[in-house]
Scaffold this active site. Structure first.
Site, short mmCIF file in Angstrom:
data_model
loop_
_atom_site.label_atom_id
_atom_site.label_comp_id
_atom_site.label_asym_id
_atom_site.label_seq_id
_atom_site.Cartn_x
_atom_site.Cartn_y
_atom_site.Cartn_z
N TYR A 101 0.96 -1.10 -0.18
CA TYR A 101 0.27 0.23 0.01
C TYR A 101 0.50 1.71 0.18
O TYR A 101 0.49 2.04 -0.53
CB TYR A 101 -0.79 0.31 1.65
N ASP B 289 9.87 0.72 -10.54
CA ASP B 289 9.20 1.09 -11.71
C ASP B 289 9.82 0.32 -12.94
O ASP B 289 10.15 1.12 -13.51
CB ASP B 289 10.59 3.28 -11.61
N GLU C 238 14.08 15.58 1.54
CA GLU C 238 14.71 13.96 0.90
C GLU C 238 15.61 14.00 0.22
O GLU C 238 16.78 13.26 0.10
CB GLU C 238 13.83 12.65 1.31
N LYS D 244 -2.91 26.45 -16.47
CA LYS D 244 -2.68 26.84 -16.11
C LYS D 244 -0.41 26.77 -15.64
O LYS D 244 -0.65 25.48 -15.43
CB LYS D 244 -3.40 26.95 -14.39
N GLN E 245 5.99 27.30 -13.16
CA GLN E 245 7.03 28.15 -12.89
C GLN E 245 7.83 28.22 -11.63
O GLN E 245 8.36 28.07 -11.61
CB GLN E 245 6.18 29.71 -12.92
N CYS F 195 3.25 -17.66 -6.49
CA CYS F 195 3.96 -18.12 -5.37
C CYS F 195 3.00 -18.20 -4.49
O CYS F 195 2.48 -19.42 -4.45
CB CYS F 195 4.54 -16.72 -5.49
N HIS G 135 8.19 -15.96 -9.70
CA HIS G 135 7.15 -14.69 -10.44
C HIS G 135 7.65 -14.21 -11.83
O HIS G 135 8.17 -14.20 -12.21
CB HIS G 135 7.75 -13.98 -9.69
N GLU H 280 5.12 -12.68 -13.80
CA GLU H 280 4.95 -11.74 -14.35
C GLU H 280 6.84 -10.17 -14.33
O GLU H 280 6.41 -9.80 -14.95
CB GLU H 280 4.04 -11.27 -13.03
N1 GLN Z 1 4.44 -15.54 1.82
C1 GLN Z 1 5.02 -16.58 0.85
C2 GLN Z 1 6.66 -17.08 1.53
O1 GLN Z 1 6.92 -16.41 1.34
C3 GLN Z 1 5.03 -16.49 -0.37
C4 GLN Z 1 5.42 -15.06 -1.04
C5 GLN Z 1 5.14 -14.56 -2.29
O2 GLN Z 1 4.23 -14.79 -2.93
N2 GLN Z 1 5.42 -13.60 -2.84
O3 GLN Z 1 6.31 -18.05 0.67
#
Ligand code: GLN
Length: 544
Positions: free
Chosen positions: A56, A73, A152, A190, A195, A384, A510, A512
């Site tokens: 979050y 990013d 910062e 604006k 500026q 995962c 993962h 992704e």
């Molecule tokens: N919490 C789980 C673990 O630590 C899965 C972690 C995750 O989904 N990235 O194995």
């Protein structure tokens, strides 16, 4: 002496203007002109990395091949450039201070008072130049997180000022991103916030060279000239960045605004060719002209903030374009799912992804959703924690291990089907201690995933502490859930498949993090394809 040109991207007025996308788009244009380029991000917070942050706070934590837990990013950088990043591409204030304090303890500064200037600023400059030198880059784009004016970011702006002074105007270019708000009541755009933001930079000794102005309405010549005059830049250096429906349009919009050309002029770099964006344009064409459509449910507990699942959502964009299929994502809050409403919630859904995550909250909802799609032959991809939940669900509802669980959620379960990894047992520190980064996986021939990957040896990125408990593998395999891929060294189960289901795959890694515009991930493609088949079948059944 390095020949690298340094481009700094700063932000003013507000956060969330899309510095990451502008940086990635400029990098894409320079790369498409044949230059070697990478992007680095400095995050001005004290955490050593975002690995310990709640999603979050800053959205998803992205993971690189070398196991760095980074700002999201970096995901955009990899998706746009199709080149892997590493720890050196994401540095936080915490990491800078840690390095300086370690040097102080070692005695590297004996006799000196260690201060923000010059010690912290020197460390910042060192990290910038190091990446440029090690990678032999033509351009290094350094994005400074946060907003100019924040306490910062001060040391970073000072480091930029010094680098400009040391290396000269043609070697350092500052791109400042601002907002040009539209006031509906006045019917006007604006320029004042822009500026003020540039004044802020000037007070810190840095004159921005290029202004990228985020706006919801086109900037006319008059406005561009006004901004140029008051902000001390040429009118060509005022770049309009208009709101657009997909982030993948931004490189083309920046090209129309000549952002890359202005950068080349300022840095006195050759303008030999036009950027080669043929593949990029093809990707956009397929994305915008779908021939089919599917509905995918994304089940997670951080769904209120879409950035929490950024890489997963983008992977679907890549897969969708590849298949010329519009992928509609329904975000489903795992805490909202119960046995009573699961059928209603998943009505019209052709496949679900159960997202990664940590901790107990929302777990039972995920398990309930998985039972439903397993029993109703709806495609499933578990990532995962999503895979771990699929294991728990199968243990409880098929193998009859009633209170089966992951020991992360229930350390006293009688059936610890997911358990802490051996190597993790002695670790108590939380930062950077998970199993992180790229590890090999050996796929079993004849499995669904062997065909999907078209290879038996793959490498994927990880971020977890728990794993499938191999003590139960025989029970699972006898009942149809097989280990389709394993780590070749330690036999850690990396992929499960349910062979009695049309498409049911769980992965401990993962996928992704590896999907890019030019290289959509095969698992996401196969999953969307399976969802499309599910939709066709559902339509046929309705006709009957
Ligand atoms: N919490 C789980 C673990 O630590 C899965 C972690 C995750 O989904 N990235 O194995």
């Amino acid at each position: 002496m390095s020949h690298t040109k340094y481009i700094f991207v700063t932000g003013g007025v507000t956060s969330s203007l899309g510095k990451g996308i502008i940086s990635a788009s400029l990098a894409k244009l320079l790369q498409a002109r044949g230059f070697a380029v990478t992007i680095q991000k400095f995050d001005p917070y004290i955490n050593i990395d975002p690995g310990t942050l709640n999603p979050y706070e800053h959205g998803e934590c992205y993971v690189t091949n070398d196991g760095a837990e980074t700002d999201l990013d970096l995901g955009h950088y990899e998706r746009f450039l199709n080149v892997p990043t590493s720890q050196a591409n994401n540095i936080t204030t915490g990491r800078i201070y840690q390095a300086v304090i370690e040097k102080e303890r070692r005695g590297d500064y004996l006799g000196e008072t260690v201060q923000v200037i010059p010690h912290i600023t020197d460390e910042i400059k060192y990290r910038i130049k190091l990446l440029a030198n090690e990678s032999e880059l033509d351009f290094l784009i350094t994005e400074i997180g946060g907003t100019v004016g924040d306490i910062e970011s001060l040391p970073y702006i000072e480091a930029i000022r010094q680098m400009k002074w040391e290396l000269g105007e043609t070697n350092c270019v500052v791109v400042h991103l601002t907002l040009v708000p539209y006031l509906a009541a006045a019917g006007e755009l604006k320029t004042k916030p822009t500026q003020h933001s540039v004044k802020n930079m000037l007070e810190l000794g840095v004159q921005p060279d290029i202004l990228v102005c985020r706006t919801e309405k086109p900037l006319n010549e008059g406005l561009k000239n006004k901004i140029a005059l008051f902000c001390n830049v040429s009118p060509r250096s005022v770049i309009e960045s208009i709101d657009t429906d997909t982030i993948y349009n931004v490189p083309l919009l920046m090209q129309q605004e000549l952002l890359d050309l202005v950068v080349l002029e300022k840095t006195k770099m050759p303008v030999n060719t036009e950027p080669d964006l043929v593949r990029w344009e093809k990707f956009l064409y397929r994305l915008k002209n779908p021939m089919s459509e599917v509905n995918i449910g994304l089940v997670g507990k951080y769904v209120e903030l879409k950035d929490s699942y950024k890489s997963i959502l983008e992977s679907f964009v890549h897969a969708g374009s590849d298949l010329q299929c519009k992928v509609n994502i329904k975000m489903i809050h795992s805490e909202s799912i119960t046995n009573e409403n699961v059928a209603d919630i998943l009505k019209g859904i052709n496949g679900i992804v159960v997202a990664p995550g940590f901790g107990e909250r929302g777990i039972e909802g995920k398990i309930t959703a998985i039972r439903y799609v397993r029993e109703n032959n709806i495609p499933f991809l578990g990532i995962c924690l999503g895979m771990q939940c699929a294991v728990v669900e199968f243990a409880r509802n098929v193998l009859g291990f009633t209170d089966a669980h992951s020991t992360e959620m229930n350390p006293r379960t009688k059936y610890p089907v997911i358990d802490i990894m051996e190597a993790q047992k002695k670790i108590s520190c939380k930062g950077g201690t998970m199993r992180l980064g790229a590890y090999p996986c050996r796929i079993n021939p004849g499995t669904k995933v062997s065909a999907i990957y078209d290879s038996l040896d793959i490498t994927e990125r990880h971020r977890h502490r728990y794993e499938f408990n191999n003590k139960y593998l025989m029970d699972f395999e006898k009942a149809g859930v097989i280990a389709a891929g394993m780590n070749p060294k330690d036999n850690l189960v990396e992929i499960i498949e349910n062979i009695n289901h049309p498409w049911f795959v769980g992965v401990q890694f993962h996928p992704e993090y590896r999907s890019t515009v030019h290289s959509p991930h095969p698992l996401f493609k196969a999953f969307v394809n399976a969802a499309r088949e599910n939709m066709l079948k559902a339509a046929e059944n309705e006709k009957e």
